[in-house]
Design an enzyme around this catalytic site. Structure first.
Site, PDB file in Angstrom:
ATOM      1  N   LYS A 116       0.815  -1.219   0.000  1.00 25.71           N
ATOM      2  CA  LYS A 116       0.000   0.000   0.000  1.00 25.71           C
ATOM      3  C   LYS A 116       0.844   1.263   0.000  1.00 25.71           C
ATOM      4  O   LYS A 116       0.416   2.315  -0.474  1.00 25.71           O
ATOM      5  CB  LYS A 116      -0.942  -0.012   1.202  1.00 25.71           C
ATOM      6  CG  LYS A 116      -1.994  -1.107   1.095  1.00 25.71           C
ATOM      7  CD  LYS A 116      -2.795  -1.263   2.365  1.00 25.71           C
ATOM      8  CE  LYS A 116      -3.847  -0.185   2.509  1.00 25.71           C
ATOM      9  NZ  LYS A 116      -4.690  -0.454   3.703  1.00 25.71           N
ATOM     10  N   GLY A 163      -8.768  -5.729   4.164  1.00 24.87           N
ATOM     11  CA  GLY A 163      -9.965  -6.221   4.845  1.00 24.87           C
ATOM     12  C   GLY A 163     -10.271  -5.446   6.117  1.00 24.87           C
ATOM     13  O   GLY A 163     -10.881  -5.984   7.036  1.00 24.87           O
ATOM     14  N   GLY A 164      -9.848  -4.161   6.167  1.00 27.06           N
ATOM     15  CA  GLY A 164     -10.114  -3.331   7.347  1.00 27.06           C
ATOM     16  C   GLY A 164      -9.170  -3.613   8.504  1.00 27.06           C
ATOM     17  O   GLY A 164      -9.298  -2.997   9.562  1.00 27.06           O
ATOM     18  N   GLU A 199      -0.226   7.879   7.906  1.00 23.90           N
ATOM     19  CA  GLU A 199      -1.086   8.760   7.114  1.00 23.90           C
ATOM     20  C   GLU A 199      -1.813   9.700   8.050  1.00 23.90           C
ATOM     21  O   GLU A 199      -2.207   9.284   9.143  1.00 23.90           O
ATOM     22  CB  GLU A 199      -2.147   7.908   6.385  1.00 23.90           C
ATOM     23  CG  GLU A 199      -1.980   7.858   4.899  1.00 23.90           C
ATOM     24  CD  GLU A 199      -3.004   6.964   4.214  1.00 23.90           C
ATOM     25  OE1 GLU A 199      -2.634   6.311   3.245  1.00 23.90           O
ATOM     26  OE2 GLU A 199      -4.176   6.908   4.662  1.00 23.90           O
ATOM     27  N   LYS A 236     -16.855  -2.107   5.146  1.00 27.01           N
ATOM     28  CA  LYS A 236     -18.074  -1.530   4.572  1.00 27.01           C
ATOM     29  C   LYS A 236     -19.315  -2.329   4.971  1.00 27.01           C
ATOM     30  O   LYS A 236     -19.229  -3.554   5.124  1.00 27.01           O
ATOM     31  CB  LYS A 236     -17.950  -1.529   3.046  1.00 27.01           C
ATOM     32  CG  LYS A 236     -16.752  -0.721   2.574  1.00 27.01           C
ATOM     33  CD  LYS A 236     -16.271  -1.164   1.207  1.00 27.01           C
ATOM     34  CE  LYS A 236     -14.952  -0.489   0.876  1.00 27.01           C
ATOM     35  NZ  LYS A 236     -14.298  -1.067  -0.307  1.00 27.01           N
ATOM     36  N   GLU A 274      -9.676   3.358  -4.462  1.00 32.33           N
ATOM     37  CA  GLU A 274     -10.379   3.905  -3.292  1.00 32.33           C
ATOM     38  C   GLU A 274      -9.849   5.302  -2.963  1.00 32.33           C
ATOM     39  O   GLU A 274      -8.637   5.507  -2.891  1.00 32.33           O
ATOM     40  CB  GLU A 274     -10.194   2.977  -2.078  1.00 32.33           C
ATOM     41  CG  GLU A 274     -10.847   1.620  -2.271  1.00 32.33           C
ATOM     42  CD  GLU A 274     -10.865   0.772  -0.991  1.00 32.33           C
ATOM     43  OE1 GLU A 274     -11.733  -0.113  -0.896  1.00 32.33           O
ATOM     44  OE2 GLU A 274     -10.022   0.985  -0.094  1.00 32.33           O
ATOM     45  N   ARG A 291      -8.961  -6.552  -7.704  1.00 28.32           N
ATOM     46  CA  ARG A 291      -9.839  -7.735  -7.733  1.00 28.32           C
ATOM     47  C   ARG A 291     -11.276  -7.276  -7.912  1.00 28.32           C
ATOM     48  O   ARG A 291     -11.566  -6.082  -7.912  1.00 28.32           O
ATOM     49  CB  ARG A 291      -9.719  -8.459  -6.404  1.00 28.32           C
ATOM     50  CG  ARG A 291     -10.024  -7.512  -5.224  1.00 28.32           C
ATOM     51  CD  ARG A 291     -10.106  -8.215  -3.909  1.00 28.32           C
ATOM     52  NE  ARG A 291     -10.061  -7.293  -2.786  1.00 28.32           N
ATOM     53  CZ  ARG A 291     -11.092  -6.679  -2.246  1.00 28.32           C
ATOM     54  NH1 ARG A 291     -12.296  -6.840  -2.746  1.00 28.32           N
ATOM     55  NH2 ARG A 291     -10.952  -5.853  -1.221  1.00 28.32           N
ATOM     56  N   VAL A 294     -16.574  -6.761  -3.254  1.00 23.96           N
ATOM     57  CA  VAL A 294     -17.815  -7.268  -2.654  1.00 23.96           C
ATOM     58  C   VAL A 294     -19.021  -6.523  -3.233  1.00 23.96           C
ATOM     59  O   VAL A 294     -20.039  -7.110  -3.601  1.00 23.96           O
ATOM     60  CB  VAL A 294     -17.783  -7.092  -1.109  1.00 23.96           C
ATOM     61  CG1 VAL A 294     -19.111  -7.472  -0.481  1.00 23.96           C
ATOM     62  CG2 VAL A 294     -16.634  -7.886  -0.493  1.00 23.96           C
TER      63      VAL A 294
HETATM   64  P1  ADP Z   1     -14.328  -4.764  -0.456  1.00 25.39           P
HETATM   65  O1  ADP Z   1     -13.228  -3.752  -0.558  1.00 25.39           O
HETATM   66  O2  ADP Z   1     -14.585  -5.539  -1.695  1.00 25.39           O
HETATM   67  O3  ADP Z   1     -15.504  -4.204   0.198  1.00 25.39           O
HETATM   68  P2  ADP Z   1     -13.589  -6.011   1.985  1.00 25.39           P
HETATM   69  O4  ADP Z   1     -12.564  -5.070   2.504  1.00 25.39           O
HETATM   70  O5  ADP Z   1     -14.906  -6.082   2.651  1.00 25.39           O
HETATM   71  O6  ADP Z   1     -13.730  -5.863   0.437  1.00 25.39           O
HETATM   72  O7  ADP Z   1     -12.962  -7.467   1.959  1.00 25.39           O
HETATM   73  C1  ADP Z   1     -13.609  -8.503   1.297  1.00 25.39           C
HETATM   74  C2  ADP Z   1     -13.275  -9.771   1.961  1.00 25.39           C
HETATM   75  O8  ADP Z   1     -11.896 -10.012   1.827  1.00 25.39           O
HETATM   76  C3  ADP Z   1     -13.554  -9.792   3.434  1.00 25.39           C
HETATM   77  O9  ADP Z   1     -13.903 -11.120   3.743  1.00 25.39           O
HETATM   78  C4  ADP Z   1     -12.220  -9.407   4.041  1.00 25.39           C
HETATM   79  O10 ADP Z   1     -12.121  -9.902   5.347  1.00 25.39           O
HETATM   80  C5  ADP Z   1     -11.267 -10.080   3.089  1.00 25.39           C
HETATM   81  N1  ADP Z   1      -9.977  -9.429   2.888  1.00 25.39           N
HETATM   82  C6  ADP Z   1      -9.676  -8.469   1.995  1.00 25.39           C
HETATM   83  N2  ADP Z   1      -8.378  -8.166   2.009  1.00 25.39           N
HETATM   84  C7  ADP Z   1      -7.831  -8.946   2.954  1.00 25.39           C
HETATM   85  C8  ADP Z   1      -6.489  -9.111   3.451  1.00 25.39           C
HETATM   86  N3  ADP Z   1      -5.465  -8.442   2.968  1.00 25.39           N
HETATM   87  N4  ADP Z   1      -6.317  -9.995   4.446  1.00 25.39           N
HETATM   88  C9  ADP Z   1      -7.339 -10.704   4.924  1.00 25.39           C
HETATM   89  N5  ADP Z   1      -8.603 -10.603   4.482  1.00 25.39           N
HETATM   90  C10 ADP Z   1      -8.846  -9.750   3.516  1.00 25.39           C
HETATM   91  P1  ADP Z   2      -8.085  -1.780   3.775  1.00 23.79           P
HETATM   92  O1  ADP Z   2      -6.947  -2.200   2.920  1.00 23.79           O
HETATM   93  O2  ADP Z   2      -8.177  -2.517   5.045  1.00 23.79           O
HETATM   94  O3  ADP Z   2      -9.375  -1.685   3.015  1.00 23.79           O
HETATM   95  P2  ADP Z   2      -7.931   1.154   3.632  1.00 23.79           P
HETATM   96  O4  ADP Z   2      -6.615   1.838   3.522  1.00 23.79           O
HETATM   97  O5  ADP Z   2      -8.771   1.056   2.423  1.00 23.79           O
HETATM   98  O6  ADP Z   2      -7.682  -0.307   4.236  1.00 23.79           O
HETATM   99  O7  ADP Z   2      -8.765   1.823   4.789  1.00 23.79           O
HETATM  100  C1  ADP Z   2      -9.961   1.264   5.260  1.00 23.79           C
HETATM  101  C2  ADP Z   2     -10.859   2.349   5.809  1.00 23.79           C
HETATM  102  O8  ADP Z   2     -10.207   3.052   6.875  1.00 23.79           O
HETATM  103  C3  ADP Z   2     -11.242   3.429   4.813  1.00 23.79           C
HETATM  104  O9  ADP Z   2     -12.347   3.082   4.026  1.00 23.79           O
HETATM  105  C4  ADP Z   2     -11.549   4.600   5.733  1.00 23.79           C
HETATM  106  O10 ADP Z   2     -12.824   4.492   6.305  1.00 23.79           O
HETATM  107  C5  ADP Z   2     -10.515   4.430   6.824  1.00 23.79           C
HETATM  108  N1  ADP Z   2      -9.292   5.197   6.513  1.00 23.79           N
HETATM  109  C6  ADP Z   2      -8.200   4.735   5.860  1.00 23.79           C
HETATM  110  N2  ADP Z   2      -7.268   5.707   5.735  1.00 23.79           N
HETATM  111  C7  ADP Z   2      -7.762   6.796   6.324  1.00 23.79           C
HETATM  112  C8  ADP Z   2      -7.286   8.124   6.551  1.00 23.79           C
HETATM  113  N3  ADP Z   2      -6.068   8.512   6.171  1.00 23.79           N
HETATM  114  N4  ADP Z   2      -8.094   9.002   7.213  1.00 23.79           N
HETATM  115  C9  ADP Z   2      -9.324   8.619   7.624  1.00 23.79           C
HETATM  116  N5  ADP Z   2      -9.829   7.389   7.461  1.00 23.79           N
HETATM  117  C10 ADP Z   2      -9.080   6.478   6.814  1.00 23.79           C
HETATM  118 MG    MG Z   3      -9.744  -0.475   1.420  1.00 25.29          MG
END
Ligand code: ADP
Ligand code: ADP
Ligand code: MG
Length: 445
Positions: A116, A163-164, A199, A236, A274, A291, A294
């Site tokens: 990332k 995955g958050g 960040e 989400k 994103e 990819r 969801v």
């Molecule tokens: P989207 O961005 O499509 O909404 P999510 O963040 O909800 O996707 O992730 C979709 C699924 O993939 C979830 O089951 C989440 O737990 C899993 N997932 C995504 N990225 C990872 C990761 N790097 N490690 C573990 N699980 C992940």
């Molecule tokens: P993941 O790979 O787990 O999806 P993201 O980098 O997409 O991680 O971040 C997941 C969520 O966390 C974002 O959708 C947002 O709600 C929050 N987030 C991430 N980065 C920031 C930021 N710099 N400031 C505020 N919220 C953030």
């Molecule tokens: Mg994300």
């Protein structure tokens, strides 16, 4: 075109992919864990093979078992769905080596975007705005300097997170060092990679992402945005398209940047850029998901394009049959994620037998799920058991349709979040569209 595809996933997304294959005349191979012996994806596919134990490490992440089934059944491609192996560059490269098409971008692109922090620098070079923060992974002292410069609060993020997971909020400077140590240890444990970056934590913000699709012939088409700001623990819950928050000029710039981002990495397949958008309409890249997402059905509803079929076609080397000027957005779509969890007990996951199931119907109501009456929801996997998606001419009508459909949905035997979803849909900030990622408390920890 591929004559046979192995689906390396489970649940609703495996079912979604099998359905697309059936319509395209492609044979399907399912793989399943012991716990998933009675799973819908295993019975819908033309062939199904048990590949190991209940834990994902033994089955759905067991690359050798999956590749062996592909070889033995003569599958010429593997669709990884989302999660699990979908963003695993090693798996994509093993597929390439075995001469099996991985339905997604190249291992090289997955590596670039899966890191990332590297993704941030690629986007920065391409002229796309990124959130203020690290330039590369940082050790503790560098990270603190960056945090001081950006100003608290900041997020410490795992380079390999997803995955958050792997995101830690630091409100005050005095807590930074301890948080850094925790974040590094957590990242190492969860992703086998302790590297982190910093960040600035932006708030309030909207999470708005842009869907793109690219073929092998340099065609890149943008399929619009999704507002995914309804989140809990950075995951989400509800997504919609279009976002009524964006004005036409911001939307146009975001689409152009998403297309530039895809071109900057030589992208192929479906992907999502994103962004976070602040109250002034400034937007910042946060990551690219290499990819199927969801929430892809929301985009399918407003564009009329079947993303899974097109993903398969471009992976097979077909050229996109549409260009940007052919894309028309119509109406409004909303998706609610139905999770097997108890919102009154701190969202504790729930498992058990489905004793009664009634799925809502009617025009422009779609339920993507692997549930069926008497199915036993196993405790080993993601708690999302279905997605309810509706489409209508206007946002107001779509919200009413979603509420009516949710009311009609009956799932007995497990706890789920239907009432919680209803509460969100009735919130004034959801109704007027001004909600940000902090609407559901418990957001970024
Ligand atoms: P989207 O961005 O499509 O909404 P999510 O963040 O909800 O996707 O992730 C979709 C699924 O993939 C979830 O089951 C989440 O737990 C899993 N997932 C995504 N990225 C990872 C990761 N790097 N490690 C573990 N699980 C992940
Ligand atoms: P993941 O790979 O787990 O999806 P993201 O980098 O997409 O991680 O971040 C997941 C969520 O966390 C974002 O959708 C947002 O709600 C929050 N987030 C991430 N980065 C920031 C930021 N710099 N400031 C505020 N919220 C953030
Ligand atoms: Mg994300």
């Amino acid at each position: 075109m591929f004559h046979k595809i192995l689906i390396a996933n489970r649940g609703e997304i495996a079912v979604r992919i099998i359905r697309a294959c059936k319509e395209m005349g492609i044979s399907t191979v399912a793989v399943y864990s012991q716990a998933d012996r009675d799973a819908l994806h295993a019975s819908l596919a033309d062939e199904s093979y048990c590949i190991g134990g209940n834990r994902v490490g033994e089955s759905y992440l067991n690359m050798m078992a999956i590749l062996s089934v592909a070889e033995l059944t003569g599958a010429s491609a593997i669709h990884p769905g989302y999660g699990l192996l979908a963003e695993n560059a090693k798996f994509a490269s093993l597929c390439e080596k075995c001469n099996i098409k991985f339905i997604g971008p190249s291992a090289e692109v997955i590596t670039k975007m899966g890191d990332k922090d590297q993704a941030r620098s690629i986007m920065k070079k391409a002229g796309i705005p990124i959130v203020e923060g690290s330039d590369g992974v940082a050790d503790e002292n560098e990270a603190l300097k960056i945090a001081q410069k950006a100003g608290f609060p900041v997020l410490i993020k795992a380079r390999s997170g997803g995955g958050g997971k792997g995101i830690r909020l630091v409100e005050k400077e005095k807590d930074f060092k301890k948080a850094f140590a925790f974040a590094t240890a957590e990242a190492q444990a969860a992703f086998s990679d302790g590297a982190v970056y910093v960040e600035k934590f932006l708030r309030p913000v909207k999470h708005i992402e842009v869907q793109i699709i690219c073929d092998d012939y340099n065609n890149v088409v943008c399929l619009g945005e999704r507002d995914c700001s309804i989140q809990r623990n950075n995951q989400k819950i509800i997504e919609e398209s279009p976002s009524i928050f964006l004005d036409a000029s911001t939307r146009k710039k975001m689409f152009e940047d998403a297309i530039n981002a895809a071109k900057a990495v030589g992208y192929r397949g479906v992907g999502t850029i994103e962004f976070l958008v602040d109250s002034q309409g400034n937007y910042y890249f946060i990551e690219m998901n290499t990819r199927l997402q969801v929430e892809h059905p929301v985009t399918e509803m407003v564009t009329g394009i079947d993303l899974v079929k097109w993903q398969i076609r471009v992976a097979a080397g077909k050229e996109l049959a549409f260009s940007q000027k052919d894309i028309n957005f119509f109406g409004h779509a909303i998706e609610c994620r139905i999770n097997a969890e108890n919102p009154d007990k701190n969202f504790m996951p729930s498992a058990g037998k489905i004793t009664l199931l009634h799925i809502p119907g009617g025009p422009w109501v779609r339920f993507d799920s692997a549930l069926y009456q008497d199915y036993f929801v196993p405790p080993f996997y993601d708690s999302m058991v279905g997605k309810l998606i509706v489409h209508a001419a206007t946002r107001e009508e779509a919200i009413r349709k979603m509420k009516a459909s949710l009311c009609e949905l009956v799932i007995e035997g497990i706890d789920h979040n239907k009432d919680f979803l209803m509460d969100i849909l009735s919130h004034p900030k959801f109704e007027d569209g001004t909600y940000t990622t902090d609407l559901v408390t418990g957001g970024v920890r």
